[in-house]
Design a protein around this motif. Structure first.
Motif, PDB file in Angstrom:
ATOM      1  N   ALA A  57       0.829  -1.200   0.000  1.00  0.00           N
ATOM      2  CA  ALA A  57       0.000   0.000   0.000  1.00  0.00           C
ATOM      3  C   ALA A  57       0.862   1.248   0.000  1.00  0.00           C
ATOM      4  CB  ALA A  57      -0.906  -0.015   1.225  1.00  0.00           C
ATOM      5  N   ARG A  58       0.324   2.309  -0.580  1.00  0.00           N
ATOM      6  CA  ARG A  58       1.036   3.586  -0.612  1.00  0.00           C
ATOM      7  C   ARG A  58       0.735   4.431   0.606  1.00  0.00           C
ATOM      8  NH1 ARG A  58      -1.618   6.013  -5.542  1.00  0.00           N
ATOM      9  NH2 ARG A  58      -3.274   4.807  -4.652  1.00  0.00           N
ATOM     10  N   LEU A  59      -0.423   4.229   1.209  1.00  0.00           N
ATOM     11  CA  LEU A  59      -0.856   5.058   2.332  1.00  0.00           C
ATOM     12  C   LEU A  59      -0.079   4.757   3.597  1.00  0.00           C
ATOM     13  CD1 LEU A  59      -4.763   4.930   2.229  1.00  0.00           C
ATOM     14  CD2 LEU A  59      -3.285   6.782   1.454  1.00  0.00           C
ATOM     15  N   ARG A  60       0.170   5.783   4.367  1.00  0.00           N
ATOM     16  CA  ARG A  60       0.701   5.619   5.719  1.00  0.00           C
ATOM     17  C   ARG A  60      -0.455   5.902   6.657  1.00  0.00           C
ATOM     18  NH1 ARG A  60       4.425   7.857   9.765  1.00  0.00           N
ATOM     19  NH2 ARG A  60       5.111   5.951  10.772  1.00  0.00           N
ATOM     20  N   CYS A  61      -0.801   4.941   7.496  1.00  0.00           N
ATOM     21  CA  CYS A  61      -2.011   5.010   8.313  1.00  0.00           C
ATOM     22  C   CYS A  61      -1.697   4.976   9.798  1.00  0.00           C
ATOM     23  CB  CYS A  61      -2.930   3.833   7.999  1.00  0.00           C
ATOM     24  SG  CYS A  61      -3.379   3.691   6.265  1.00  0.00           S
TER      25      CYS A  61
ATOM     26  N   PHE B 206       0.218  -2.448   4.638  1.00  0.00           N
ATOM     27  CA  PHE B 206       0.164  -1.026   4.944  1.00  0.00           C
ATOM     28  C   PHE B 206       1.278  -0.634   5.916  1.00  0.00           C
ATOM     29  CE2 PHE B 206      -4.052  -1.482   3.241  1.00  0.00           C
ATOM     30  CZ  PHE B 206      -4.306  -0.247   2.662  1.00  0.00           C
TER      31      PHE B 206
ATOM     32  N   ASP C 273      -1.094   9.683   6.066  1.00  0.00           N
ATOM     33  CA  ASP C 273      -2.089  10.066   5.070  1.00  0.00           C
ATOM     34  C   ASP C 273      -3.491   9.946   5.654  1.00  0.00           C
ATOM     35  OD1 ASP C 273      -0.254  10.340   2.724  1.00  0.00           O
ATOM     36  OD2 ASP C 273       0.104   8.218   3.169  1.00  0.00           O
TER      37      ASP C 273
ATOM     38  N   CYS D  35      -9.409   1.672   3.967  1.00  0.00           N
ATOM     39  CA  CYS D  35      -8.042   2.076   3.615  1.00  0.00           C
ATOM     40  C   CYS D  35      -7.639   1.553   2.230  1.00  0.00           C
ATOM     41  CB  CYS D  35      -7.049   1.618   4.679  1.00  0.00           C
ATOM     42  SG  CYS D  35      -7.158   2.588   6.204  1.00  0.00           S
ATOM     43  N   GLN D  36      -8.072   0.353   1.895  1.00  0.00           N
ATOM     44  CA  GLN D  36      -7.774  -0.173   0.557  1.00  0.00           C
ATOM     45  C   GLN D  36      -8.465   0.657  -0.525  1.00  0.00           C
ATOM     46  OE1 GLN D  36      -8.946  -4.274   1.276  1.00  0.00           O
ATOM     47  NE2 GLN D  36      -6.804  -4.943   1.279  1.00  0.00           N
TER      48      GLN D  36
ATOM     49  N   ASP E  45      -6.553   3.889  -0.762  1.00  0.00           N
ATOM     50  CA  ASP E  45      -5.242   3.638  -1.374  1.00  0.00           C
ATOM     51  C   ASP E  45      -5.363   3.436  -2.887  1.00  0.00           C
ATOM     52  OD1 ASP E  45      -2.381   3.225  -1.000  1.00  0.00           O
ATOM     53  OD2 ASP E  45      -2.783   1.133  -1.536  1.00  0.00           O
ATOM     54  N   ALA E  46      -6.466   2.840  -3.320  1.00  0.00           N
ATOM     55  CA  ALA E  46      -6.661   2.574  -4.743  1.00  0.00           C
ATOM     56  C   ALA E  46      -7.052   3.823  -5.532  1.00  0.00           C
ATOM     57  CB  ALA E  46      -7.729   1.491  -4.930  1.00  0.00           C
TER      58      ALA E  46
ATOM     59  N   TRP F 291      -7.011  10.701  -3.477  1.00  0.00           N
ATOM     60  CA  TRP F 291      -8.063  10.527  -2.481  1.00  0.00           C
ATOM     61  C   TRP F 291      -8.732  11.849  -2.107  1.00  0.00           C
ATOM     62  CZ3 TRP F 291      -7.809  13.090   2.045  1.00  0.00           C
ATOM     63  CH2 TRP F 291      -6.573  13.412   2.596  1.00  0.00           C
TER      64      TRP F 291
END
Length: 195
Positions: free
Chosen positions: A3-7, A30, A107, A160-161, A164-165, A169
């Motif tokens: 995943a690209r997001l940082r959660c 993630f 993010d 989150c998926q 992320d997609a 966003w």
């Protein structure tokens, strides 16, 4: 797929909902952290008036051993020992949002009760905005028990998926949340803040 997001997953003080989501998102690639917002980590004790209270930063291993010494049968039966064992497999010790979240950027910050959502927003609004980056803060209302925490973690992963997609966003979040609410029959509270 990574995943690209940082959660960040944030709950109040008992480390159940945020850590369940942390563990699940981590397994799905993630970059995720988890936090509490209370003054201390509070775990159920022998009665409502006798919680087990630990400072943030106290290793999960210590908590696990301490509760095993106090009453292994009680803390196995109420799910606290298995929860601490899961937490220990994710990270060393609980962290407090207000003390540690400035260590990096996120993010998405996901909370699991509205009062925690409010605390995170207030904290972000009171910080110096160094990066001028947008951050999405979302609240999924999740009851604080082991079964609901597991169900809430799956919802957090799904959301989150979807985020992320998305290509961007910030432009798509209203549609993502509307689709999520229809699909899961759950209301989502969200806002965009800045670092």
């Amino acid at each position: 797929m990574v995943a690209r997001l940082r959660c960040a997953m944030v709950c109040s003080s008992n480390q159940n909902r945020s850590m369940e989501a942390h563990a699940l998102l981590k397994r799905h690639g993630f970059d995720v952290s988890s936090y509490g917002t209370g003054a201390h980590v509070k775990l159920p004790g022998p009665s409502l008036r006798e919680p087990n209270v630990y400072d943030f930063g106290t290793p999960y291993k210590y908590m696990h051993e301490d509760l095993r010494r106090k009453d292994v049968d009680l803390y196995k039966r109420n799910g606290i020992l298995p929860m601490l064992k899961r937490n220990l497999g994710v990270k060393n010790a609980p962290q407090r949002w207000q003390d540690n979240a400035a260590d990096g950027f996120f993010d998405v910050v996901m909370t699991f009760e509205e009062k925690v959502f409010d605390i995170v927003i207030e904290d972000l609004n009171n910080r110096e905005q160094r990066l001028t980056r947008s951050i999405l803060v979302i609240n999924l209302e999740v009851k604080d028990n082991h079964e609901e925490a597991a169900a809430g973690a799956k919802l957090a992963l799904d959301l989150c998926q979807e985020i992320d997609a998305a290509g961007c966003w910030e432009d798509e979040i209203d549609d993502i949340v509307s689709k999520f609410e229809r699909q899961h029959k759950q209301k989502v509270l969200y806002t965009i803040a800045f670092y």
